[in-house]
Design a protein around this motif. Structure first.
Motif, PDB file in Angstrom:
ATOM      1  N   LEU A 105      45.938  10.345  56.538  1.00 16.45           N
ATOM      2  CA  LEU A 105      44.910  10.277  55.362  1.00 16.45           C
ATOM      3  C   LEU A 105      44.338  11.112  54.845  1.00 16.45           C
ATOM      4  O   LEU A 105      44.027  11.442  53.867  1.00 16.45           O
ATOM      5  N   ARG A 106      43.898  11.736  56.134  1.00 10.75           N
ATOM      6  CA  ARG A 106      43.225  13.400  56.481  1.00 10.75           C
ATOM      7  C   ARG A 106      43.867  14.081  55.154  1.00 10.75           C
ATOM      8  O   ARG A 106      44.021  15.599  54.819  1.00 10.75           O
TER       9      ARG A 106
ATOM     10  N   PRO B 172      37.198   5.524  47.990  1.00  7.60           N
ATOM     11  CA  PRO B 172      36.860   6.501  48.632  1.00  7.60           C
ATOM     12  C   PRO B 172      37.450   7.675  48.705  1.00  7.60           C
ATOM     13  O   PRO B 172      38.193   7.513  48.683  1.00  7.60           O
ATOM     14  N   SER B 173      37.000   8.587  48.869  1.00  2.99           N
ATOM     15  CA  SER B 173      38.105   9.835  49.977  1.00  2.99           C
ATOM     16  C   SER B 173      38.450   9.651  51.337  1.00  2.99           C
ATOM     17  O   SER B 173      37.974   8.978  52.058  1.00  2.99           O
ATOM     18  N   PRO B 174      39.073   9.786  51.703  1.00  2.39           N
ATOM     19  CA  PRO B 174      39.796   9.490  53.435  1.00  2.39           C
ATOM     20  C   PRO B 174      38.567   9.829  54.602  1.00  2.39           C
ATOM     21  O   PRO B 174      38.796   8.665  55.266  1.00  2.39           O
ATOM     22  N   CYS B 175      37.763  10.323  53.903  1.00  2.00           N
ATOM     23  CA  CYS B 175      36.651  10.763  54.816  1.00  2.00           C
ATOM     24  C   CYS B 175      35.878   9.845  54.896  1.00  2.00           C
ATOM     25  O   CYS B 175      35.511   8.813  55.848  1.00  2.00           O
ATOM     26  N   GLN B 176      35.540   9.025  54.184  1.00  2.00           N
ATOM     27  CA  GLN B 176      34.896   7.744  53.979  1.00  2.00           C
ATOM     28  C   GLN B 176      35.451   6.303  54.222  1.00  2.00           C
ATOM     29  O   GLN B 176      34.443   5.842  54.883  1.00  2.00           O
ATOM     30  N   LEU B 177      36.769   6.696  53.988  1.00  4.60           N
ATOM     31  CA  LEU B 177      37.311   5.193  54.465  1.00  4.60           C
ATOM     32  C   LEU B 177      37.398   5.652  55.348  1.00  4.60           C
ATOM     33  O   LEU B 177      37.123   4.419  56.319  1.00  4.60           O
ATOM     34  N   ILE B 178      37.750   6.478  56.542  1.00  8.45           N
ATOM     35  CA  ILE B 178      37.482   6.752  57.732  1.00  8.45           C
ATOM     36  C   ILE B 178      36.663   6.001  58.502  1.00  8.45           C
ATOM     37  O   ILE B 178      35.957   5.771  59.634  1.00  8.45           O
ATOM     38  N   GLN B 179      35.452   6.864  58.132  1.00 15.06           N
ATOM     39  CA  GLN B 179      33.344   6.561  58.178  1.00 15.06           C
ATOM     40  C   GLN B 179      33.505   4.886  58.060  1.00 15.06           C
ATOM     41  O   GLN B 179      33.204   4.256  59.290  1.00 15.06           O
TER      42      GLN B 179
ATOM     43  N   ASN C 119      35.194   2.639  57.928  1.00  6.52           N
ATOM     44  CA  ASN C 119      36.366   2.310  59.199  1.00  6.52           C
ATOM     45  C   ASN C 119      35.603   1.794  60.645  1.00  6.52           C
ATOM     46  O   ASN C 119      35.232   1.075  61.455  1.00  6.52           O
ATOM     47  N   THR C 120      35.358   3.259  61.592  1.00  6.31           N
ATOM     48  CA  THR C 120      34.670   3.475  62.471  1.00  6.31           C
ATOM     49  C   THR C 120      33.958   2.754  62.582  1.00  6.31           C
ATOM     50  O   THR C 120      33.317   2.145  63.062  1.00  6.31           O
ATOM     51  N   GLN C 121      32.516   2.642  61.322  1.00  6.75           N
ATOM     52  CA  GLN C 121      31.692   2.218  61.305  1.00  6.75           C
ATOM     53  C   GLN C 121      31.693   0.496  61.699  1.00  6.75           C
ATOM     54  O   GLN C 121      30.957  -0.365  62.266  1.00  6.75           O
ATOM     55  N   THR C 122      32.349  -0.322  60.670  1.00  5.84           N
ATOM     56  CA  THR C 122      32.997  -1.603  61.468  1.00  5.84           C
ATOM     57  C   THR C 122      33.707  -2.202  62.417  1.00  5.84           C
ATOM     58  O   THR C 122      34.009  -2.918  62.610  1.00  5.84           O
ATOM     59  N   SER C 123      34.148  -1.282  63.434  1.00  4.38           N
ATOM     60  CA  SER C 123      35.331  -1.295  63.432  1.00  4.38           C
ATOM     61  C   SER C 123      35.024  -2.656  65.517  1.00  4.38           C
ATOM     62  O   SER C 123      33.983  -1.423  65.550  1.00  4.38           O
TER      63      SER C 123
END
Length: 210
Positions: free
Chosen positions: A54-55, A197-204, A206-210
């Motif tokens: 993604l990055r 979203p940007s890849p960084c937004q997507l990853i962030q 996902n981290t917050q909801t996982s």
């Protein structure tokens, strides 16, 4: 049986979906699995390798840019349940605003994608494909994020495969699925509303909801 787009929507709303045995089989049948695969929208798993992919940002993300191309990509395999009639009806559902595709592009080349049907806050994932490593996983990651941001509450994957389980998919019983389905289709959601979203937004996120 003779299908119509309206019949498809009624089928999804009561928890069943159509299939054909193979691309050249004119007969279509309804399926109501005893155990149903879903991806909890707060439980999608982005692996380390997928985070790196993604990055890298070597792709473009789009929705509904080439819905028919995504369906054809999903059918382009040795064994497929997508016959010509099913293809025709899903394209009709897309044209009426009920079916959508999440796509991964490299310039003018469609690398991978996933498509499905939306009713209320339920999204019924139909199939996905990949022409480059992890393209379908990238599409799925962006799709889960879009569903979450758009107000969806149910992401139905029909069956649970080993691949989907590795990404956070689970199996629930038929009665539990129907309970969640009834709740979801009674709620509003808008697939096209969220921005990409940007890849960084997507990853962030996902981290917050996982």
């Amino acid at each position: 049986m003779t299908l119509t787009p309206e019949m498809l929507l009624r089928g999804y709303a009561v928890g069943i979906f159509p299939m054909a045995e193979h691309r050249d089989d004119a007969e279509i049948f309804w399926v109501d699995p005893k155990s149903r695969g879903i991806i909890p929208l707060d439980g999608f798993h982005i692996s380390r390798s997928l985070r790196r992919r993604l990055r890298s940002c070597r792709f473009d993300i789009a929705i509904n840019r080439d819905f028919a191309g995504v369906v054809d990509g999903c059918a382009d395999r040795a064994e497929t349940w997508i016959n010509s009639e099913i293809r025709q009806h899903y394209i009709a559902l897309h044209e009426s605003g009920h079916a959508h595709s999440q796509e991964v592009w490299d310039g003018d080349e469609l690398l991978g994608g996933v498509y499905g049907v939306a009713i209320g806050a339920a999204f019924f994932g139909e199939s996905m494909f990949s022409r480059r490593t992890d393209a379908s996983k990238i599409a799925l990651a962006y799709l889960v994020d879009r569903l979450r941001q758009a107000g969806f509450t149910l992401f139905d994957t029909q069956f649970l495969t080993e691949h989907l389980a590795s990404l956070g998919g689970i199996e629930i019983g038929r009665s539990e699925y129907h309970r969640r389905l009834d709740t979801a289709i009674a709620q509003p959601a808008d697939f096209t509303a969220p921005s990409v979203p940007s890849p960084c937004q997507l990853i962030q996120r996902n981290t917050q909801t996982s």
